[in-house]
Design a protein around this motif. Structure first.
Motif, short mmCIF file in Angstrom:
data_model
loop_
_atom_site.label_atom_id
_atom_site.label_comp_id
_atom_site.label_asym_id
_atom_site.label_seq_id
_atom_site.Cartn_x
_atom_site.Cartn_y
_atom_site.Cartn_z
N MET A 75 0.83 -1.20 0.00
CA MET A 75 0.00 0.00 0.00
C MET A 75 0.86 1.25 0.00
O MET A 75 0.61 2.19 -0.76
N LEU A 76 1.87 1.27 0.84
CA LEU A 76 2.68 2.47 0.97
C LEU A 76 3.53 2.72 -0.26
O LEU A 76 3.71 3.86 -0.69
N GLU A 77 4.09 1.67 -0.85
CA GLU A 77 4.91 1.85 -2.03
C GLU A 77 4.09 2.35 -3.21
O GLU A 77 4.59 3.08 -4.06
N ARG A 78 2.82 1.95 -3.27
CA ARG A 78 1.98 2.34 -4.40
C ARG A 78 1.34 3.71 -4.20
O ARG A 78 1.11 4.43 -5.15
N ALA A 331 14.17 -7.48 -10.46
CA ALA A 331 13.41 -8.68 -10.81
C ALA A 331 11.93 -8.34 -10.82
O ALA A 331 11.45 -7.55 -10.00
N PRO A 332 11.17 -8.90 -11.73
CA PRO A 332 9.74 -8.58 -11.80
C PRO A 332 9.02 -9.10 -10.56
O PRO A 332 9.36 -10.13 -10.01
N THR A 333 8.03 -8.34 -10.11
CA THR A 333 7.25 -8.76 -8.95
C THR A 333 5.84 -9.08 -9.38
O THR A 333 5.31 -8.52 -10.32
N ALA A 334 5.25 -10.00 -8.66
CA ALA A 334 3.90 -10.48 -9.02
C ALA A 334 2.85 -9.72 -8.23
O ALA A 334 2.03 -10.29 -7.54
N ARG A 335 2.91 -8.39 -8.30
CA ARG A 335 1.93 -7.60 -7.60
C ARG A 335 0.88 -7.11 -8.56
O ARG A 335 1.19 -6.67 -9.67
N PRO A 336 -0.36 -7.11 -8.16
CA PRO A 336 -1.44 -6.74 -9.05
C PRO A 336 -1.45 -5.26 -9.35
O PRO A 336 -1.09 -4.44 -8.51
N SER A 337 -1.85 -4.90 -10.56
CA SER A 337 -1.99 -3.50 -10.90
C SER A 337 -3.31 -2.99 -10.36
O SER A 337 -4.29 -3.71 -10.28
N MET A 338 -3.33 -1.69 -10.01
CA MET A 338 -4.52 -1.11 -9.41
C MET A 338 -5.18 -0.17 -10.41
O MET A 338 -4.53 0.55 -11.16
N CYS A 339 -6.48 -0.15 -10.41
CA CYS A 339 -7.23 0.69 -11.33
C CYS A 339 -7.39 2.10 -10.76
O CYS A 339 -7.12 2.36 -9.60
N ALA A 340 -7.84 3.02 -11.61
CA ALA A 340 -7.96 4.41 -11.20
C ALA A 340 -8.97 4.59 -10.08
O ALA A 340 -8.91 5.56 -9.32
N ALA A 341 -9.90 3.65 -9.95
CA ALA A 341 -10.92 3.77 -8.90
C ALA A 341 -10.33 3.73 -7.51
O ALA A 341 -10.97 4.15 -6.55
N ILE A 618 -8.29 -4.18 -2.83
CA ILE A 618 -6.83 -4.16 -2.87
C ILE A 618 -6.26 -5.28 -2.00
O ILE A 618 -5.35 -6.01 -2.39
N PHE A 619 -6.82 -5.42 -0.81
CA PHE A 619 -6.35 -6.44 0.13
C PHE A 619 -6.52 -7.84 -0.44
O PHE A 619 -5.60 -8.66 -0.40
N SER A 620 -7.69 -8.12 -0.98
CA SER A 620 -7.95 -9.45 -1.53
C SER A 620 -7.10 -9.72 -2.75
O SER A 620 -6.62 -10.84 -2.96
N SER A 621 -6.86 -8.68 -3.55
CA SER A 621 -6.01 -8.84 -4.73
C SER A 621 -4.58 -9.15 -4.33
O SER A 621 -3.91 -10.01 -4.90
N HIS A 622 -4.11 -8.47 -3.30
CA HIS A 622 -2.74 -8.68 -2.84
C HIS A 622 -2.53 -10.10 -2.30
O HIS A 622 -1.49 -10.71 -2.51
N LEU A 623 -3.56 -10.63 -1.61
CA LEU A 623 -3.45 -11.97 -1.05
C LEU A 623 -3.83 -13.07 -2.03
O LEU A 623 -3.72 -14.24 -1.73
N GLY A 624 -4.33 -12.65 -3.21
CA GLY A 624 -4.71 -13.63 -4.22
C GLY A 624 -5.99 -14.36 -3.90
O GLY A 624 -6.15 -15.54 -4.22
N ASP A 629 -17.07 -8.54 -4.94
CA ASP A 629 -17.58 -7.16 -4.85
C ASP A 629 -19.08 -7.10 -4.61
O ASP A 629 -19.57 -6.39 -3.73
N ALA A 630 -19.86 -7.85 -5.43
CA ALA A 630 -21.31 -7.79 -5.29
C ALA A 630 -21.74 -8.34 -3.93
O ALA A 630 -22.68 -7.83 -3.30
N SER A 631 -21.06 -9.36 -3.46
CA SER A 631 -21.44 -9.96 -2.19
C SER A 631 -21.16 -9.04 -1.01
O SER A 631 -21.85 -9.11 0.02
#
Length: 667
Positions: A75-78, A331-341, A618-624, A629-631
């Motif tokens: 979170m902080l790096e992004r 080295a490439p990291t497997a972190r998810p990209s975040m949308c503008a929202a 963001i949290f769920s994406s980071h943990l995979g 969302d709807a739920s």
């Protein structure tokens, strides 16, 4: 003659009867003894596996904490701005340039209505006694004096070396205390039995002063006060819980906020700095090394003496490899990209200085610790001894090493040592000797897991460096219970937290069970059940012994694996919500509570639902894990906590407590 014969017959009959009674008494005594020994043995087994449950889940939580720290870093790096600065009180803004924040206490007035102790600096023994008296009566020290005390403490600590060198003369001995973890009554009992710190009564407190207990603030204030009064006779080593990221999960940050409200932010900010200046170890008479965790095969005391310890604000963030810091190919990291929202969340994250996170982000722009410095300190604060030779990563805790007797012997030979005293581990008797008596673990928090679970202890070390152990136990309910009742209380508590953890992993465990149930009978063998439990939970517990307490078996000895979940359920009905979401929220309750506390800048207990949804994504994406969302929307509506577009997150999380069905709260 007949009379004599008759008389002899009567005497023989009496003797026979007496002998028969004696034999029956002996047999009865033997039976009672066997019953008693069998009962004690069963109780001892119950006690041991109960404590194993507590410790295994504690270590599993520490691994979860490492994963959570990774999320904070993400979170902080992004999103966090290195220049982010926020108000630290409702009335003033703290400048973080240099050490200007150290004078923030000058802006806090002490009202005439304040009835607690009023400190004058430099502190005297009368001030320390006033603090002890006030805390025994449940009073709080005013924020003005807390901040002044912390600032004076920092000045003293900055003059201390990384490793204190202490000499014990022939006229006195030194006392070493282990983990206190916010248990103020234990500290009071130590002072009652052993005496207050003084020039004639030196002390070493070996880290982990805070977290878990209810009075971490008071313990820090007392220890820091005595440090200021006797700077050459009170020695404080840093523990792995003197770390502000750890404090977020284990209660100390919340304690500060609950007790100091509007001034909590600046108190926590100053404490980050104070913790980073705590010495790393103490050496007595050049022979006894005292540090919190342990050592590794690469521990270098000379290197530890020379590093800049204050750069290590938190060990939960390992530094980047040096090649990355120097701008070489990453080295490439497997972190998810975040949308503008998620920009709204980013904006909030830039203001997370309430728990010191602006400081965490600023470390990226300053010269932080090297990987070698970080590992050296991580090893001495997080490692544990083991009986096997060698040194291997401590996977149970997620940090530090397991070090064997050969590792200890090599360090002793290199530095001419004879004894290593460490803490960091719960011990039922308050202490334990390993590696042929060369490594001593001292643990000073009694009743650590549950009332009656363990004794606390401290060490008196005489000039001949022979340790004398003093055990104690703060007693509230234990005097009213016999041994059987105490063990059963501990067992019930341990089994309950284990069952909660099992229920939180219900879907994963069910999948593991079904792999062994090829015929879909609902039953599997005991060995398959135990293997499935360990493969999912990774707790290293005696599952076969625990089976009767966790699941039902059929007459053939097969385990009805779904019975593991029969007696447990979520605290509030959520039938209309996706079951996988409910289980996920249940599993990550503690993590979400920490995140919510960071986001809740005004500590109102409310956050906007829109903000919660985005942060959850963001949290769920980071943990995979699935975001659902709807739920999430349906969940808020079903629980009816979505009030004016805000969530009372304490009530929200309360709905995901795992409870026994008989203890279920009404919906």
């Amino acid at each position: 003659m007949e009379h004599i014969v008759t008389d002899m017959g009567c005497n023989a009959s009496i003797d026979d009867r007496e002998e028969s009674k004696s034999e029956k008494a002996i047999r009865a005594a033997v039976l009672i003894q066997k019953w008693y020994r069998a009962r004690r043995a069963r109780l001892e087994i119950s006690r041991r596996y109960s404590l194993s449950i507590f410790q295994s889940i504690e270590y599993a939580d520490e691994q979860d904490q490492a994963q959570l720290a990774s999320f904070f870093t993400f979170m902080l790096e992004r999103y966090a701005s290195p220049d982010a600065v926020d108000d630290t009180s409702s009335s003033s803004s703290v400048s973080h340039e240099g050490d200007s924040y150290l004078t923030e206490y000058e802006n806090i007035e002490v009202p005439d209505s304040y009835c607690g102790p009023r400190l004058s600096f430099p502190l005297t023994l009368a001030d320390a006694n006033a603090l002890l008296h006030a805390f025994k009566n449940g009073q709080l020290l005013h924020a003005h004096y807390v901040l002044k005390l912390l600032c004076e403490t920092k000045k003293v600590l900055k003059e201390k070396p990384n490793i204190n060198v202490v000499s014990v003369s022939y006229s006195k001995e030194i006392t070493i205390c282990g983990d206190l973890h916010g248990n103020l009554d234990d500290l009071f009992l130590i002072f009652y039995k052993n005496g207050l710190p003084s020039e004639k009564k030196p002390y070493v407190f070996n880290g982990d002063f805070v977290d878990r207990g209810q009075n971490s603030v008071e313990i820090l204030i007392i220890l820091f006060a005595f440090l200021l009064i006797y700077p050459n006779d009170v020695h404080l080593n840093r523990g792995n819980h003197e770390d502000y990221v750890i404090n977020l999960r284990y209660g100390f940050s919340n304690e500060v906020f609950s007790k100091y409200k509007v001034h909590a932010k600046v108190i926590l900010y100053v404490l980050q700095d104070v913790f980073s200046w705590l010495p790393l170890a103490t050496i007595i008479n050049k022979k006894v090394l005292i540090l919190h965790g342990g050592i590794s095969d690469t521990t270098d005391l000379d290197f530890l003496c020379s590093l800049e310890r204050n750069k290590l604000k938190s060990l939960m963030r390992p530094p980047k490899p040096e090649r990355e810091e120097q701008g070489k190919e990453r080295a490439p990291t497997a972190r998810p990209s975040m949308c503008a929202a998620n920009e709204h969340v980013a904006g909030r994250t830039r203001r997370l200085s309430s728990s010191g996170f602006s400081e965490l982000s600023r470390q990226n722009s300053q010269s932080g610790p090297t990987l070698k410095e970080w590992k050296q300190v991580m090893d001495i604060l997080w490692s544990d001894p083991r009986m096997q030779k060698g040194c291997v990563p401590n996977k149970r805790r997620g940090g530090g090493c397991y070090f064997g007797p050969d590792t200890t012997a090599r360090l002793f030979e290199r530095y001419n040592l004879k004894l290593l005293i460490r803490s960091h581990e719960f011990k039922r008797e308050g202490y334990e000797l390993t590696h042929g008596g060369k490594v001593i673990t001292i643990f000073s928090a009694s009743n650590y897991y549950e009332e009656g679970s363990n004794k606390g202890a401290y060490i008196r070390l005489n000039p001949d460096l022979i340790p004398h152990f003093v055990q104690y136990q703060v007693r509230e309910c234990t005097d009213k219970q016999n041994y059987w009742e105490r063990v059963k209380t501990i067992e019930r508590s341990a089994l309950q937290i284990l069952q909660e953890k099992i229920f939180a992993h219900r879907s994963t465990l069910t999948e593991a069970f079904e792999k062994h149930d090829c015929d879909n009978t609902g039953n599997i063998s005991v060995s398959d059940w135990a293997a499935a439990m360990e493969s999912v939970l990774c707790l290293e517990l005696p599952w076969r012994t625990l089976l009767p307490h966790l699941a039902k078996t059929d007459p053939d000895g097969k385990v009805d694996y779904m019975s593991c979940f029969h007696n447990m359920e979520i605290a509030q009905s959520t039938e209309e919500v996706q079951p996988a979401l409910v289980e996920t929220l249940c599993k990550y309750r503690k993590e979400l509570e920490v995140i919510f506390n960071i986001m809740d800048e005004d500590h109102s207990g409310l956050i906007s639902f829109d903000e919660f949804r985005k942060t959850w994504r963001i949290f769920s994406s980071h943990l995979g894990i699935d975001a659902y969302d709807a739920s999430i929307d349906k969940l808020a509506q079903s629980i009816d906590y979505n009030k004016d577009d805000y969530i009372d997150f304490s009530e929200f999380l309360e709905a995901f407590h795992v409870v026994h069905k008989r203890d279920k709260k009404p919906a």
